[in-house]
Every structure is written in C-alpha cells, then in structure tokens.
Write an enzyme that holds these catalytic residues in place. Sequence first.
Site, PDB file in Angstrom:
ATOM      1  N   SER A  42       4.693  -0.718  -1.469  1.00 15.09           N
ATOM      2  CA  SER A  42       4.456  -1.542  -2.614  1.00 15.09           C
ATOM      3  C   SER A  42       5.490  -1.639  -3.543  1.00 15.09           C
ATOM      4  O   SER A  42       6.347  -0.599  -3.425  1.00 15.09           O
ATOM      5  CB  SER A  42       3.136  -1.051  -3.357  1.00 15.09           C
ATOM      6  OG  SER A  42       1.900  -1.239  -2.436  1.00 15.09           O
TER       7      SER A  42
ATOM      8  N   SER B 132       1.955  -4.114   1.435  1.00 14.89           N
ATOM      9  CA  SER B 132       2.823  -4.069   0.245  1.00 14.89           C
ATOM     10  C   SER B 132       2.055  -4.769  -1.046  1.00 14.89           C
ATOM     11  O   SER B 132       2.096  -5.764  -1.328  1.00 14.89           O
ATOM     12  CB  SER B 132       4.379  -4.577   0.368  1.00 14.89           C
ATOM     13  OG  SER B 132       5.231  -4.352  -0.825  1.00 14.89           O
TER      14      SER B 132
ATOM     15  N   ASP C 172       2.365  -5.987  -4.601  1.00 15.27           N
ATOM     16  CA  ASP C 172       3.525  -6.014  -5.131  1.00 15.27           C
ATOM     17  C   ASP C 172       2.997  -6.755  -6.512  1.00 15.27           C
ATOM     18  O   ASP C 172       2.673  -8.069  -6.326  1.00 15.27           O
ATOM     19  CB  ASP C 172       4.533  -6.978  -4.655  1.00 15.27           C
ATOM     20  CG  ASP C 172       4.992  -6.272  -3.272  1.00 15.27           C
ATOM     21  OD1 ASP C 172       5.015  -4.948  -3.227  1.00 15.27           O
ATOM     22  OD2 ASP C 172       5.074  -7.007  -2.086  1.00 15.27           O
TER      23      ASP C 172
END
Lengths: 289, 289, 289, 289
Positions: free
Chosen positions: A170, A208, A210
């Site tokens: 991340s 991930s 984000d």
Amino acid sequence: VFNAFGKLVGSTQVNELGQLETPIVLTNTLGVWDAARALADWELAQPGNENVRSINPVVGETNDGWLNDIRGHHVRAEDVRRALESGAGGAVEEGSVGAGTGTMAFGWKGGIGTSSRRLSAAEGGYTVGVLVQTNFGGHLTMAGVPVWKELVPSGPAGMAGGPRPDRGGSCMIVVATDAPLDARQLRRLGARAVFGMARAGSSGGHGSGDFVIAFSTTRRFDADGGPIAAQPAPAESALSPLFDAAIEATEEAIDNSLLRATTVRGREGHTAEAIPIERLREILRRYER
Amino acid sequence: VFNAFGKLVGSTQVNELGQLETPIVLTNTLGVWDAARALADWELAQPGNENVRSINPVVGETNDGWLNDIRGHHVRAEDVRRALESGAGGAVEEGSVGAGTGTMAFGWKGGIGTSSRRLSAAEGGYTVGVLVQTNFGGHLTMAGVPVWKELVPSGPAGMAGGPRPDRGGSCMIVVATDAPLDARQLRRLGARAVFGMARAGSSGGHGSGDFVIAFSTTRRFDADGGPIAAQPAPAESALSPLFDAAIEATEEAIDNSLLRATTVRGREGHTAEAIPIERLREILRRYER
Amino acid sequence: VFNAFGKLVGSTQVNELGQLETPIVLTNTLGVWDAARALADWELAQPGNENVRSINPVVGETNDGWLNDIRGHHVRAEDVRRALESGAGGAVEEGSVGAGTGTMAFGWKGGIGTSSRRLSAAEGGYTVGVLVQTNFGGHLTMAGVPVWKELVPSGPAGMAGGPRPDRGGSCMIVVATDAPLDARQLRRLGARAVFGMARAGSSGGHGSGDFVIAFSTTRRFDADGGPIAAQPAPAESALSPLFDAAIEATEEAIDNSLLRATTVRGREGHTAEAIPIERLREILRRYER
Amino acid sequence: VFNAFGKLVGSTQVNELGQLETPIVLTNTLGVWDAARALADWELAQPGNENVRSINPVVGETNDGWLNDIRGHHVRAEDVRRALESGAGGAVEEGSVGAGTGTMAFGWKGGIGTSSRRLSAAEGGYTVGVLVQTNFGGHLTMAGVPVWKELVPSGPAGMAGGPRPDRGGSCMIVVATDAPLDARQLRRLGARAVFGMARAGSSGGHGSGDFVIAFSTTRRFDADGGPIAAQPAPAESALSPLFDAAIEATEEAIDNSLLRATTVRGREGHTAEAIPIERLREILRRYER
C-alpha cells in the site's frame, strides 16, 4: 482514494466537510485504531477543548506485517503522543523511521520519503510538498530507468511467504500546499499524486490500499467550520502547474523513501535490505541519467 | 453515505471490495476506535486466523454526549467482546439498550429500533430487515401525523446547551436482506433507507452523520474474496419492491426506537424522557391513524 | 445524484469543476441530446464566444413516453432557443407546461412545480428556490396525509401498459440559492432535496432517475474558472437552515406540480388526469390540514 | 473518471446500473450530442425495439479544435450510422482515423491506438484490450525514455495559440476484457488504466478530461437488466494480473496512437506532424531500448 483496500480512519468526514480537525498520523494497519484513540485524546486534552465531545482523528496506515510483529500492537498511546509533541519544522526524517520502520517497496526496504516543488512567481510562487509511506510493489523505475530489470532484491524473494516485489502492499501519500485551494480543488490535486506512484513503477495491485490526503496550509477554519479570512481559491486553469508539482514530488518522494532506507531485520529473522546505492548509481549512469 | 459527518470505521474498504470481514458494531462517537480494536482482536483470535495480519472492523456510531460521559470511555474491550459472543437469533432488544442507551431523537429518548418486511412470493419472497440507532433531530412525524406540533419534549429544551429537537445528532442504519444482491445493488438498496428517515421527520441537518450499511446474507466470500456459490444477482427491475421494503422498514424502525425507549437520566442530571405513549395514541387516533 | 438511472447531460463536469457554463434546460428523455446541441449552439453564438471550442450544456430529463410520442423528437432546436430567449424573472409557470407537459406523478398528471423559502435575517436572510419536473410514482402524501389511500387515479391504472402509480418515472430537481455556497456545500444542499421527494411519497423506484442540481447565484466565475469576488462561503454549521429550506421547498414544489397540472390527452388516446382539487381539499380537511 | 472535465455522455447511468445499453462511440467535443442522438436512433431502430422509449447512448470525446473546424459540426448522423454498421472483428485501424483524425498528443499528431495483453492460463487466460483516443499533453516518455527531451515538436509550438505540448487535451480510454468481472470490479480495472497514461508522460492537466470505461464481454444482461447466466465474478485477489495488463496495454496503446499517426493539416493551415519514427528509433537505441 485510489484503491480503498485500506483503513484511512476519518477520511469520510474529511470528504464531506472539507476540513481536517487534527494532525495526520501514520502507523501500521492494525495500529490505526489505537493511534486514532490516542490522537483524539491528545486533541481533546488541548486547552479550550474541555467540552468538545466530537473529534475526527485522521490516521493512515500501510501493512508492515512481514517485518513487524503487527499483531503485538507495539505502537502505544504514548508513542503517538510523543510524536505529536515532538513535531517540528525543518528537515523531515526519511527512510526506516516512524511508520516507515517496517515497510517494504518493490522488494526492498521502503519507508518514509519526502519531496517538494516550488512554482515560479508567475505561477503563484506556491509550494507543494509530499510525504509518502511506501509499502507497495511493482516494477521499480527511477527517472524512467527500469531498475527492476537490473537489481533484483534477494531477501524476501528467497523466503517462503515473503512479499512479492511486484505486488501488494500500500502507499499513503500526504500532499501539503500553501496555495489556497478549496476542498474540491484539493481532491483534484490529490488525484494527481497517483501519477507519481505510477511513474515509480507501482502495479496498482488489488491489495495495495492507496490513499492520498491533500490539504492547504492557508485555508483555515474556526471551531464552527467557518472560514478564517483567506485568499480566494485560484482559478481552475491555474491548477495545472500545481498538478505537475504534485506528480513530480510524489515520484521523487517515493525514490527518496528507498534511497534513505536502511536494512531492517524484523520478526522471525525476516529481513528487508536497503537498495544498494552504489550499484544503483552505476545503472543510472549506464542509462545516461 | 448520506451525510458523512460521522465516523463509520471501515466504510471505505467495504465500498471498494464489496465485502464485510467482521460483524458490525455500533457504539458512541468517541468509542469507535476502542471498539474497532476490540472487534479486530476478537476476529483475529478466532481459530484459523492465527496468521491473519489485516482485518477491516466495521464500527458505526452516533454522539450521545448529552447523556453519556462520552469523554470517559466507559465502553471497554470486554463489553465489545461480550456483545459479540452473546449475539443470538430471535427477537432484537429495542429502545434504551446497547449503543442506543444514551441517544436522543426529536428531543425524546431515542435508541435502537428494528423492523422488517417480507416480499410476496411473486416478488421473490425475500426479507429486508432494518436496525437503526436513532440520535437525530427534525420534526417527528409518525404515519404522516405531525406529532411534533402536538407533543413538545420538555426536558432538553429547558436545559441550557441541550440538544435541539429540530437539529443535529446522527443516525446509523443497518439494512440486511437475504436477497442475493451484489455490492452495487446493495448500495442502491441502502440509499433508499434515507427515505425512511425523511418520512420520520429528519431534518438532514449539517451535524447529522447519517450512514447506511446494507448487506446480503446469501452472498458470501471465502478468505481470498472469492464468491462462494451464490444465486445470481437479481435483475435491476426486480429491485423496486426491495427498495419499498427498505423505506418502510426504516421508518418503522425509527418509530420503534422511540416507542421502546425508556426515560434515561445521564451525566450531570441530564435527562431524556421517553415519548408518552398514551398521549401519542390519542393524537394518532385524532388524525385517524 | 440520488438514482442515476437517467441522462443528466453535463453532470460529470459540473461535479469536477463546480461550475455551470450554461443555463439548465429540461426536456424529455430522448430529447436531451438535441437540446444539448441547441443549448451549446446558442451559447457559442453569444457575442464574445466566437473562438470558444468547448462548452458544457446541462440538460435534464424525465421520460414522458406514455403521453408523448417521445420517439418522434418533437422538441426542436428552435424550441430550445425560444425558451432560452424568453426566459424572464417573475412568477414561474407551473403544471402541464414545458418539460412537464407530458409527465405523470403518482398516477396523476404531474409537471413543473416550484416553491421557495426565505431564511430569517438571523440565519442570513438567504432564499432557497426549488423547481421540479415530476414524473415519478409512489404513495402520494401531502402534508403527511395519505392521499393515495383516498384518491385513486382511474386513468392509467385502467389502461394496459400504463405507468403504475406506485412505480417508476423520474424527478429532476433544480435548487437555487443566493447564499454564497461553494461547490461542496451545494452538493450537501442538493442531497437534502431528496428528503422532500421522500415526504411527498416517492418510492425511490429502480426506474426513477432522480437528479438534483444545486447552484448559487452569488458565486460567479470568469471564463478561466476564476472566482469573481464573492462573499466567503458560510460556516458548515450555518447550513442546517438552508437544508430545512431545501427539503420544505422541494416537497411543496412537488405538490404544486400536481395542483397546477391540467388533464392532458396524449398519443394513442393515453390520458393523464389532473388531481381533483375539490376532493383533495375535503380529504385534507378531514385529516385536519 | 479520472478528471471529469469532459463530456462522456451516458456515464452516470452506466455507473448506477453497471450496464452498457449501446456500443461506445467516440467523436469530438462538440459532436457528442449529435452522435448520441444518432446512436440512440440507430439502437431504437433495431428489430424488436419498436416500443423502447428509453436508451442510454454512451459517447466519449476529446477536443480536436486546433485541427478540426469543431464548430462546423462535420460529423453527421450518417457517419455515426456507417461506423456502427461497418464495425467488424479483426485488426483495429490506428492513428489519424475516426475520432482520432484531429487529435494531438504531446505536441505531435495523436489519434487512435490499441493494444492488449493475454494472461497466462494459470491466471485465468483472460484477455484485456485497450483502445485510446489520445489528445493530451505532458512529457512524452516511451518505455521510460524521456523522448520529450530529445524530440521537440516544431509545429504548434511555433504557432500562436497552438496547443502546448505539456498541457491540456484529454484522453478517452476504453478497456475491454473477457474476464467475467462485475461492475464494481470493472471500476477497479478501469482505474488502473490511468497508470498507463502517467507512464506515457501525461501531466494530468486541469484541462485534460480523462475518462475510462471498462466492460466485460462475458457478462451480459437481458432487456430487464437481468443477468444472463455467466461465470461467477473472480475473487478480488485474482484481479492484480488483470490490473497489470490494463496498465501495460494502456501505455502501449498510447504509444501506438503516436506511432501510427500521420501528419495532418487542418483548418486555417494548422498542422500536426507525425512523430519522426526514424529519429525515435535512434533515441530508443541510445537509451538501450
């Protein structure tokens, strides 16, 4: 929000009201709730807040569970408090520090990175600063050079269950500017930061989480959410140079998080190596950078 | 999300992935972080989760700071754990219980309310159940009758700083169905629940953090987020009866939260009275309901 | 956007930039594209726009295909132009006019309705005005009275394939205010208008494309999107009275669209009756309104 | 939607319902409404649609007003119809064709580009195909090589008012896959395509209306919006390889749109040169690509 597989505590209210009520704290995935509680307590304990009964702490995270005994909850309220009270201007520590102590990026040791750009006076003279907490995978690319083809991290790849260099993780990105952008414009600015991630080689993987949070230091609110006299928001057409600045600073901050990181040995002998600077230099030279 | 002035922990990831990883816990505003930590710990302690290093607890809240010493953090990890372990089927407790112990609605004592609707076999035979935690203001309207004109709460109106019957507060709404809706359809279903709030008389005030979370009991996922064999999602055109059901059940659940609430005396002598059922009955009769 | 099953041309750009570049035109579902083209042409033909090569016309719609030969495209560019040029201040025509000529609501003839509220000087003295184009179903409720139980429309219910009083259709809502709200605050304001729909009895059906567009008359932009000196945006905590105003005005505008509508006979003998005012009056009296 | 400064007709309904009702048409900014009307007419004229009174045409655009006499509305209904009827499988024309005839990217002639990736059998064997209409600026980067430093377009830079190589424009991206993704997953897939734009050097400028529309060829619906028997949606954790594919194919499609474009002379002598392939080859060689 680019990929909301993550736990940015407080983000929904920030979107609704366009206001931050607290500093932003970064920590590890399973530590966000304790950190939010500690941040709320600290804020409520400030003089003048004796009768406040609502507060929206903002706490971001990435998952450092490969190196960190994340289930052990080692970040405690006093750590958060100390961080809040020792905050100071000047140079920002980078690399394997704070919430970046246990993170990994592209199979190497990642961490905290920062960078900024200042616009020319003709473009307003504003500054855009970016701080990242890197913990994601992909194909590491620096200044366009495919570093991933040349430098393969040995550590985790060789360890069963280790994070794959090309996946997951991340990235938390914080964008600050002194341009007097309003909340809608800050969303637009924040959206550009993911371009910096893309250029650094992120694969935008499913896992991930984000998040970008962008704020302006010159647009302040009183306790009722009323604006404190500010310059008017700039015209939309004046935003492009700020967008460029956010993209460049994000890419560079990600690079810095790797370049300043140091090798870290964590739980159960798991190790993340710092990227070897000398070999990196050679590679960049070979590609004429 | 109708009005994101609130702190529904975990909501962003639910939107991204369309999956709940934990039960939903409701508590007070300043208790969400401790409750999230306790919920995460409980889930991670389940057999088989020994190596899990990420979890997304979902915790909603409303602010009961008028009655509750909310800064005192009286809800503790063991309370959350006990609630999780004592969960059972059957009738749902309503009124001044659990996260509804200290909430107020329309100037009266609010709390937990629940209601449900079952569709006809021709419409699929599905059930829609709604649970609300009422803590908001407006002009109380029951079955279209303007109760607010006839019954004025004496308590808080007479106390300096008390919650205004026509303002503020928040409402958490949980919608459950056995219809095999996918995440996009569940968003559509949840959106309708705010119609029930509107009919009950909510003013949708700035300070009312109103969140709906809708889930399906027949659409389940394995640990990788892979779907466990489910019926296909229904056609969009089959959703309208489910929408009706969500609206009606939400309005009725709000009413029930008031009708089942009992008078509560809280911190510093603050008191919230239960709505007087007998007088209410007279009023409804007079309006031919 | 409450339910985006509809075709509000231009809405995405308005959300991104927070600016309207043209007047708002309302028409029927299959007429939005021609109307958008006509609106764009008209705007580009204004003096000073000779070199403009981009414009974002905003055109809303509801589907009046039961009465209107919608596939015949009877609204032409010159109709749009005439509407734009005959726009004037003063009282607004309501009922079976303009884009409301062929719409139906709750099984009765719907159409255009309008209403407004003015805040007290203490609350800022602002005005909120609402215009609706009603074409949706549900259970008609006026001032809380369940009109739907007492007055059943005979027309379409008796005709095969006619619109069901309890379903479908759509509602376009335009909210205007002279409060200097910014784009984010206007979104919050617009969101409240759906509460007015809910109170009027809308079922929020799957097929009901319900859009709200809210704008401020005191926040203007130059051609570069730069703000023209405006008052600062009000504090969030000052928004609640504006929200109340939007809810009340929307409910009343919907009522007005029915009360001012006249019976219309459309294609293939399809007829929509105006709601019988006298009988309605009796019913409201009986319910003490 | 990455940057909604654009006019993707029909996008709101696609988001709500998760369904495309028509083919996707691409054209120029001021041509979207005529194209939408033509597309709707064509669809309504299909056998079996005689009684359809609602349709949601999807039409994207970029602004080619430097080369194209965009105010002249030269794309007519019959052009749209011919395009729809001449659609065929097989190789896709690229470069200065169709909606790409007048577009420019990075100061060069842009246009239509396409590319695809096939996943390994272990990853599901799915294909991801991307088609772009390039009309944006930034710093052209191919395979990481800073082409922009080496090759400066002479044309527009030398013409007053010409598009700046580093700014503006827009990009439409269409992502198609045979993986049976549901609407929520398709949004996630589409979001990754902007990573490809970033890698190609887009500056994400304020004026760049960048939209992605992603669809699955194996998830089909009947006229009521009911799913036609499909494979279940894949697990979220299986999406990452599809995300990689979308990023790579988007970057390559952008490159192809430049490499296949031919020099175009437009209105008032405005000219956009094709990028010189031979010089480009030398540069890439020099950077070891």
